[in-house]
Design a protein around this motif. Structure first.
Motif, PDB file in Angstrom:
ATOM      1  N   PRO A   1       7.071  13.275 -15.806  1.00  0.00           N
ATOM      2  CA  PRO A   1       6.137  13.839 -14.826  1.00  0.00           C
ATOM      3  C   PRO A   1       4.737  13.236 -14.917  1.00  0.00           C
ATOM      4  O   PRO A   1       4.078  13.049 -13.893  1.00  0.00           O
ATOM      5  N   GLU A   2       4.283  12.914 -16.136  1.00  0.00           N
ATOM      6  CA  GLU A   2       2.938  12.331 -16.280  1.00  0.00           C
ATOM      7  C   GLU A   2       2.836  11.001 -15.537  1.00  0.00           C
ATOM      8  O   GLU A   2       1.802  10.693 -14.945  1.00  0.00           O
ATOM      9  N   HIS A   3       3.904  10.196 -15.571  1.00  0.00           N
ATOM     10  CA  HIS A   3       3.898   8.924 -14.825  1.00  0.00           C
ATOM     11  C   HIS A   3       3.787   9.193 -13.332  1.00  0.00           C
ATOM     12  O   HIS A   3       3.048   8.519 -12.613  1.00  0.00           O
TER      13      HIS A   3
ATOM     14  N   ALA B   1      12.581  16.496 -17.351  1.00  0.00           N
ATOM     15  CA  ALA B   1      11.416  17.036 -16.627  1.00  0.00           C
ATOM     16  C   ALA B   1      11.063  16.152 -15.433  1.00  0.00           C
ATOM     17  O   ALA B   1      10.672  16.653 -14.368  1.00  0.00           O
ATOM     18  N   GLY B   2      11.215  14.829 -15.601  1.00  0.00           N
ATOM     19  CA  GLY B   2      10.932  13.919 -14.486  1.00  0.00           C
ATOM     20  C   GLY B   2      11.888  14.137 -13.321  1.00  0.00           C
ATOM     21  O   GLY B   2      11.486  14.113 -12.144  1.00  0.00           O
ATOM     22  N   ALA B   3      13.154  14.361 -13.631  1.00  0.00           N
ATOM     23  CA  ALA B   3      14.147  14.609 -12.567  1.00  0.00           C
ATOM     24  C   ALA B   3      13.826  15.901 -11.823  1.00  0.00           C
ATOM     25  O   ALA B   3      13.946  15.975 -10.590  1.00  0.00           O
TER      26      ALA B   3
ATOM     27  N   TRP C   1      10.877  17.206 -11.481  1.00  0.00           N
ATOM     28  CA  TRP C   1       9.679  16.913 -10.682  1.00  0.00           C
ATOM     29  C   TRP C   1      10.086  16.227  -9.369  1.00  0.00           C
ATOM     30  O   TRP C   1       9.607  16.605  -8.290  1.00  0.00           O
ATOM     31  N   LEU C   2      10.968  15.243  -9.472  1.00  0.00           N
ATOM     32  CA  LEU C   2      11.400  14.510  -8.269  1.00  0.00           C
ATOM     33  C   LEU C   2      12.133  15.432  -7.293  1.00  0.00           C
ATOM     34  O   LEU C   2      11.973  15.321  -6.072  1.00  0.00           O
ATOM     35  N   ALA C   3      12.945  16.341  -7.832  1.00  0.00           N
ATOM     36  CA  ALA C   3      13.700  17.250  -6.956  1.00  0.00           C
ATOM     37  C   ALA C   3      12.773  18.166  -6.171  1.00  0.00           C
ATOM     38  O   ALA C   3      13.119  18.613  -5.075  1.00  0.00           O
ATOM     39  N   GLY C   4      11.591  18.431  -6.707  1.00  0.00           N
ATOM     40  CA  GLY C   4      10.623  19.266  -6.013  1.00  0.00           C
ATOM     41  C   GLY C   4       9.664  18.499  -5.122  1.00  0.00           C
ATOM     42  O   GLY C   4       8.786  19.092  -4.504  1.00  0.00           O
ATOM     43  N   SER C   5       9.837  17.193  -5.052  1.00  0.00           N
ATOM     44  CA  SER C   5       8.945  16.342  -4.251  1.00  0.00           C
ATOM     45  C   SER C   5       9.555  16.120  -2.871  1.00  0.00           C
ATOM     46  O   SER C   5      10.722  16.440  -2.642  1.00  0.00           O
ATOM     47  N   PRO C   6       8.777  15.531  -1.934  1.00  0.00           N
ATOM     48  CA  PRO C   6       9.316  15.330  -0.578  1.00  0.00           C
ATOM     49  C   PRO C   6      10.136  14.055  -0.398  1.00  0.00           C
ATOM     50  O   PRO C   6      10.431  13.678   0.740  1.00  0.00           O
ATOM     51  N   ILE C   7      10.523  13.380  -1.498  1.00  0.00           N
ATOM     52  CA  ILE C   7      11.263  12.113  -1.343  1.00  0.00           C
ATOM     53  C   ILE C   7      12.654  12.352  -0.767  1.00  0.00           C
ATOM     54  O   ILE C   7      13.213  13.446  -0.885  1.00  0.00           O
TER      55      ILE C   7
ATOM     56  N   PHE D   1      22.955  14.136 -17.438  1.00  0.00           N
ATOM     57  CA  PHE D   1      22.713  13.373 -16.205  1.00  0.00           C
ATOM     58  C   PHE D   1      21.754  14.127 -15.266  1.00  0.00           C
ATOM     59  O   PHE D   1      22.099  14.513 -14.157  1.00  0.00           O
ATOM     60  N   PRO D   2      20.510  14.360 -15.745  1.00  0.00           N
ATOM     61  CA  PRO D   2      19.588  15.207 -14.987  1.00  0.00           C
ATOM     62  C   PRO D   2      19.204  14.667 -13.618  1.00  0.00           C
ATOM     63  O   PRO D   2      18.903  15.465 -12.717  1.00  0.00           O
ATOM     64  N   ALA D   3      19.183  13.342 -13.432  1.00  0.00           N
ATOM     65  CA  ALA D   3      18.834  12.823 -12.099  1.00  0.00           C
ATOM     66  C   ALA D   3      19.899  13.233 -11.095  1.00  0.00           C
ATOM     67  O   ALA D   3      19.600  13.716  -9.995  1.00  0.00           O
TER      68      ALA D   3
END
Ligand code: MN
Length: 261
Positions: A120-122, A171-173, A175-181, A203-205
């Motif tokens: 998430p920091e990235h 945590a990064g996955a 974060w991405l799931a909550g984004s508009p991508i 396999f969190p992604a």
């Protein structure tokens, strides 16, 4: 002038160009290898039907045999337990397969650490520097890994502890799931890190993104030709009815900063 006229004019003048992001698809294209007891898909093979011979004197054609998840491919939500009631590859709206590219470059970090994970920091640092992720974006994790995509041993990079390839953290996955991508695009064999089978959840992604009606796009090459923002990605999987994914052609339309050539 319509928007299409403008685009065609830019392509004609060199103000924009097409980049093919697709890895060549052949019997030697690397395919994900899960450890026992799990089953694996087959790589691509071509079965000759005729080749200008007695079975077809004026034509050549083949049957194709392959898994759905071979080479550059799209992962549909129905591929994963968390998305199993969601879109299969044929029902993903085409408008969601075309979107702006945002490119996060961790080539240097991955060269020193093949198990690099996007955190998430990235992502927050990227947003701070470049603004919010656009709706419907393909978020591209640039790692340089496509340099290995014609060498299955180097590409899969497996030792006694399993594969070592970059990806995204738990945590990064999330974060991405909550984004508009619209989806997560990678140079590696799948959207999860090589070690992600041992993460919690595994396999969190896949778990997070496919469960959020977002898509995976794998085994890209030429992402070093993409600007950080400003390119458009077009992913074109086959509409296999009920399919959990499909080999795909993926292109980018890239503005050329040098202008007309
Ligand atoms: Mn896949």
């Amino acid at each position: 002038m319509t928007a299409i006229d403008t685009l065609l004019g830019a392509l004609g003048s060199g103000e924009a160009r097409i980049v093919d992001l697709t890895a060549p698809l052949s019997p030697t294209t690397p395919v994900l290898q899960l450890p026992a007891p799990f089953a694996n898909t087959i790589p691509l093979s071509l079965e000759k039907v005729s080749d200008f011979d007695e079975d077809g004197p004026f034509w050549s054609w083949n049957n194709i045999h392959t898994g759905e998840h071979t080479g550059t491919h799209v992962d549909a939500p129905s591929h994963w337990a968390t998305g199993r009631n969601g879109n299969s590859v044929d029902t993903i709206p085409p408008s969601r397969l075309i979107g702006p590219a945002v490119v996060l470059d961790y080539t240097t970090e991955v060269a020193g650490n093949p198990d690099f994970l996007l955190e998430p920091e990235h992502l927050e640092a990227f947003v701070a520097a470049n603004g919010p992720l656009p709706d419907g974006a393909w978020l591209v994790l640039r790692t340089g890994w496509s340099r290995y995509n014609r060498d299955a041993v180097a590409f899969l990079n497996t030792d006694e502890n399993g594969p070592h390839t970059p990806g995204v953290s738990v945590a990064g996955a999330k974060w991405l799931a909550g984004s508009p991508i619209t989806g997560f695009a990678v140079e590696t064999v799948g959207i999860d890190a090589g070690q992600a089978g041992g993460f919690e959840p595994p396999f969190p992604a896949h778990h997070q993104l496919l469960g959020a009606d977002k898509y995976g796009l794998t085994q890209l090459q030429n992402v070093d030709q993409l600007p950080v923002t400003g390119a458009l990605i077009i992913a074109a999987p086959l509409p296999i009815v009920g399919g959990t994914g499909s080999p795909a052609r993926a292109f980018a339309i890239v503005p050329d900063g040098d202008g007309p050539s």
